[in-house]
Design an enzyme around this catalytic site. Structure first.
Site, mmCIF file in Angstrom:
data_model
loop_
_atom_site.group_PDB
_atom_site.id
_atom_site.type_symbol
_atom_site.label_atom_id
_atom_site.label_comp_id
_atom_site.label_asym_id
_atom_site.label_seq_id
_atom_site.Cartn_x
_atom_site.Cartn_y
_atom_site.Cartn_z
ATOM 1 C CD GLU B 49 -1.909 -2.255 1.787
ATOM 2 O OE1 GLU B 49 -0.705 -2.727 2.029
ATOM 3 O OE2 GLU B 49 -2.980 -2.908 1.687
ATOM 4 C CG PHE B 111 -10.520 -10.042 10.994
ATOM 5 C CD1 PHE B 111 -9.250 -10.751 11.515
ATOM 6 C CD2 PHE B 111 -10.794 -10.383 9.259
ATOM 7 C CE1 PHE B 111 -8.217 -10.775 10.752
ATOM 8 C CE2 PHE B 111 -9.739 -10.209 8.723
ATOM 9 C CZ PHE B 111 -8.078 -10.810 8.960
ATOM 10 C CD GLN B 112 -8.183 -7.884 7.869
ATOM 11 O OE1 GLN B 112 -8.817 -7.422 6.157
ATOM 12 N NE2 GLN B 112 -6.414 -8.490 7.558
ATOM 13 C CE LYS B 161 -17.516 -7.446 4.466
ATOM 14 N NZ LYS B 161 -16.150 -8.402 3.211
ATOM 15 C CG MET B 468 22.220 12.796 4.372
ATOM 16 S SD MET B 468 23.150 13.868 3.712
ATOM 17 C CE MET B 468 22.255 14.657 2.642
HETATM 18 C C1 LIG Z 1 12.214 6.073 6.501
HETATM 19 C C2 LIG Z 1 12.892 7.141 6.468
HETATM 20 N N1 LIG Z 1 13.916 6.138 7.508
HETATM 21 C C3 LIG Z 1 15.577 6.326 7.676
HETATM 22 C C4 LIG Z 1 15.138 8.166 7.174
HETATM 23 C C5 LIG Z 1 16.685 8.421 7.213
HETATM 24 N N2 LIG Z 1 17.970 8.703 6.419
HETATM 25 C C6 LIG Z 1 17.809 10.142 5.779
HETATM 26 S S1 LIG Z 1 19.057 9.851 4.481
HETATM 27 C C7 LIG Z 1 18.931 8.600 5.362
HETATM 28 C C8 LIG Z 1 20.995 7.346 4.183
HETATM 29 C C9 LIG Z 1 19.716 7.336 2.736
HETATM 30 O O1 LIG Z 1 20.377 5.924 2.013
HETATM 31 P P1 LIG Z 1 20.316 6.218 0.592
HETATM 32 O O2 LIG Z 1 18.869 5.811 0.433
HETATM 33 O O3 LIG Z 1 21.528 4.464 0.187
HETATM 34 O O4 LIG Z 1 21.580 7.321 0.095
HETATM 35 P P2 LIG Z 1 22.301 7.634 0.058
HETATM 36 O O5 LIG Z 1 22.307 9.151 0.795
HETATM 37 O O6 LIG Z 1 23.384 6.893 0.699
HETATM 38 O O7 LIG Z 1 22.063 8.161 -1.493
HETATM 39 C C10 LIG Z 1 18.788 7.372 5.968
HETATM 40 C C11 LIG Z 1 19.060 6.577 6.710
HETATM 41 C C12 LIG Z 1 15.235 8.468 5.791
HETATM 42 N N3 LIG Z 1 14.611 9.892 5.993
HETATM 43 N N4 LIG Z 1 13.095 8.147 5.592
#
Ligand SMILES: Cc1ncc(C[n+]2csc(CCOP(=O)(O)OP(=O)(O)O)c2C)c(N)n1
Ligand SMILES: [Mg+2]
Lengths: 167, 556
Positions: B49, B111-112, B161, B468
């Site tokens: 979803e 349920f659900q 529903k 990042m």
């Molecule tokens: C759902 C979610 N979980 C955690 C984060 C924290 N977060 C921000 S950037 C990042 C790293 C993303 O890694 P990647 O997709 O490999 O991108 P890169 O920075 O390596 O280009 C994380 C874990 C987030 N923004 N969103």
């Protein structure tokens, strides 16, 4: 910081209380008390909310509240002539020899005794917050068993009204 | 006319000219899905979803039309939450229709059952639980009105529903009467006059434009104002593309990973004309140091944005496009030549740069994607370093060509958003620039692109890290890389192939161009896996909660 009293007209829909109170908590504003009741118009309720916040915060609260679809109108009653009242019920210990004193005190505060049992009585008092605080202080001397109080309700003095602006 | 609830839903969607919905079925929407089956409404089946709701969001951002989502009760509905919050934070219009347990079961932990209106209260512009069949048409009209007007946003409708099967009289209202909802569109004339007078006197004016320009369709007015007044422009991540990249007074993005020119222009400006932007902390840095000498004019459709984060001198509440048109009608130019020269010099002398030596650099991959896409692509990103490099190095020339989760910063957004954009524009080039971490949050949607043969091109900027976060650990936590390695990731090429898509890989500079060309020429979905320097950082950078002119790096 200072106490602000907001009157909020809302559509009487399921969840509307949650929408309003949720907005306060979510944005980190503390509600001191809240009262909800009917208005002259069917389907519209009036909430009176007392918050402790500075004017800028209140401005932001009002703007956020206005974005709620079910909120129709908000007025800040704080800086304009208005009257506000709360209702307080106090269950106080009342040994037979103290009853007279309690009754005396109640008269001074224009409170009413609305229930009497062998060792306690319930006193009802309305007024503004300061009066109720003062009354509570006096009752403590006899021993308070339990209290219940409403939030504040308030109206503008004079001709000024808060009307929903249905078009 | 008597219709069942399910029939009504389809009739409402038809009346609103909805030609496609994104969704995933289940017990509480069986009746609705049966109706889809009978009527042949176009429906894109995702594999989660979250994929459906991000796809609807991507569809909305790319096309400007509201995205529509279907999901079942309970887990189906809760799986939407991240996507709804993503759309809410960036003010994207969505209509989300969830199934709910039958009315007699509501509140019994059936349920659900999940209280999805309660759960989504703070992340929707408004939501509804339909209790009576007669309300349904009105609620739909209201929902579409609320989602697509004023400051746009997601609206959820929860449909029990049993109500989907109940019959009622159907008449679709031509307009919604919503007492508590009256957005202001026209700016206050006096405020506009004041703003114009200040603009005329300003020696160092700057336009700071955001996503509001895109949602109100004001990009041409924005450019005209900048040209007529010789006023430089910086655009936020969500405003990107509303000014053509190569326009001489365009300074790029401001803020944490902004350009030297944009951040210094903000710092020195004597007037900041803020248009449909909201002073997010990633833009402002330490707010006390933000635009310290500027008179701040703020144009926004949402009165609650005015003065929320920063004191504003001249607020103008209204639709950005209408206000800009009015401003243009009465506009007189000030003297800004010296300022423009200064800003252009910053731009020329301090461009964004990186060194392509040793390892393949991610910035180079973005530049190649940009070059080979010929300026016509719609680009969706995930969240992380690759997202910032895209904002820095990809040259956006048109609005609605960068789809990125700005406010919530949702990893896993990009790929499903690209799917939605491709559904909206089957003949355009749609590229998803993904992180190796982010992609794995919704990689199941490879099945969707293969099933519908959507020719989305995925470019994974594979640095084998949650890059990042690794960068922050390097810069602010003495290099302690706590749980940011992506060891154990799949071979993405083989993953794509397992789903029946094409997979390509580039690990060296000279492979990048050919791989992209091959992908872009290929008719179906393609995944490109670019193995880039694992330790590359996004520069320049402003440490959080410091002044935006205290920029680290980006000098070489
Ligand atoms: C759902 C979610 N979980 C955690 C984060 C924290 N977060 C921000 S950037 C990042 C790293 C993303 O890694 P990647 O997709 O490999 O991108 P890169 O920075 O390596 O280009 C994380 C874990 C987030 N923004 N969103
Ligand atoms: Mg990565």
């Amino acid at each position: 910081m200072g106490k602000r009293v907001l009157a909020i007209l809302v559509e009487d829909r399921p969840g509307v209380l949650t929408r309003v109170s949720g907005l306060f908590s979510r944005r980190g504003y503390n509600i001191q008390n809240i009262a909800v009741g009917r208005t002259m118009e069917p389907g519209i309720s009036r909430m009176t909310v007392t918050v402790d916040a500075d004017p800028l915060t209140v401005e932001q609260i009002v703007k956020q509240l206005n974005k709620q679809i079910n909120v129709l109108k908000i007025s800040d009653l704080t800086d304009e002539p208005s009257v506000g009242r709360e209702l307080l019920l106090v269950k106080v210990k009342a040994e037979p020899d103290k009853r007279g004193d309690i009754q005396q005190m109640a008269r001074t505060f224009r409170a009413r005794i609305i229930d009497l049992s062998p060792d306690s009585m319930i006193v009802e008092v309305t007024g503004n917050n300061e009066k109720l605080e003062a009354f509570l202080l006096m009752m403590q001397e006899f021993g308070i068993k339990e209290i219940a109080s409403t939030g504040k309700v308030a109206l503008f003095r004079g001709n000024k009204l808060i009307r929903e602006t249905r078009n | 006319m008597k219709l069942t609830g399910a029939e009504m839903v389809l009739a409402c969607l038809e009346a609103e000219n909805v030609d496609v919905v994104f969704g995933f079925p289940g017990g509480a929407v069986l009746t609705l899905y049966d109706e889809i089956y009978k009527k042949g409404l176009r429906h894109i089946l995702s594999r989660h979803e979250q994929g459906a709701v991000h796809a609807a969001d991507g569809y909305a951002r790319a096309s400007g039309r509201p995205g529509v989502v279907f999901a079942t009760s309970g887990p189906g509905a809760t799986n939407l939450v991240t996507g709804i919050a993503t759309a809410y934070m960036d003010s994207i219009p969505l209509i989300i229709i969830t199934g709910q347990v039958a009315r007699p079961f509501i509140g019994t932990d059936a349920f659900q059952e999940a209280d999805i209106t309660g759960i989504t209260l703070p992340i929707t512009k408004h939501n509804y639980l339909v209790k009576r069949i007669e309300e349904l048409p009105h609620i739909f009209k209201e929902a579409f009105t609320i989602a697509t007007t004023g400051r746009q946003g997601p609206v959820l409708i929860d449909l029990p529903k049993d109500l989907q099967a109940e019959e009622g009289e159907f008449h679709y209202p031509s307009r919604a009467e919503i007492y508590g909802y009256r957005p202001t569109y026209e700016g206050h004339q006096g405020q506009i006059a004041k703003a114009l007078a200040r603009l005329r006197k300003a020696k160092k004016p700057l336009i700071y434009a955001g996503g509001g320009v895109v949602s109100s369709g004001a990009h041409l007015e924005l450019l005209e104002l900048s040209q007529n007044g010789a006023i430089p422009v910086t655009t936020t991540l969500t405003g990107m593309g509303s000014i053509p990249y190569d326009y001489e007074l365009f300074l790029g993005m401001p803020g944490m990973h902004g350009t030297y020119a944009a951040n210094h222009a903000i710092n020195e400006s004597d007037l900041l004309l803020t248009i449909g932007a909201r002073f997010d902390d990633r833009v402002t840095g330490k707010i006390e140091h933000f635009a310290p000498d500027a008179c701040i004019i703020h144009i926004d459709i949402d009165p609650a944005e005015i003065g929320k984060n920063i004191a504003v001198h001249i607020p103008i509440v209204g639709d950005v496009r209408m206000v800009l048109r009015e401003m243009l009608r009465r506009f007189k130019k000030g003297e800004t030549e010296k300022w423009c020269a200064k800003v252009k010099a910053w731009k020329a002398e301090r461009p964004l740069r990186y060194k392509q030596e040793g390892h393949l650099k991610p910035q180079f991959v973005i530049e190649e994607l940009n070059r080979l896409s010929g300026g016509e692509a719609i680009v969706a990103t995930d969240v992380g370093q690759h997202q910032m490099w895209t904002a820095q190095y990809f040259q956006f020339n048109k609005p609605r060509t960068l789809l990125s989760s700005g406010g919530l910063g949702t990893m896993g957004y990009g790929f499903p958003a690209a799917i939605g954009a491709q559904v909206a524009f089957p003949d355009r080039l749609v590229v998803c620039i993904a992180g190796d971490g982010s992609f794995q949050m919704n990689s199941q949607e490879l099945a969707t692109v293969v099933h519908y043969q959507l020719p989305v091109k995925v470019a994974i900027i594979n640095n084998q890290y949650l890059g990042m976060v690794r960068q922050w650990q390097k810069m602010f936590y003495e290099g302690r890389y706590s749980h940011t390695s992506m060891d154990g990731s799949p071979d993405f090429v083989r993953l794509a192939e397992a789903y029946g898509a094409r997979g390509l890989r580039a690990t060296a500079i000279e492979e990048v161009g050919p791989v992209i060309e091959e992908a872009f020429q290929s008719p179906g979905p393609v995944l490109m896996d670019f193995h880039v320097d694992p330790e590359e950082n996004v520069l320049p950078m402003v440490a959080p909660n410091t002044s935006i002119v205290d920029m680290i790096g980006g000098e070489e």
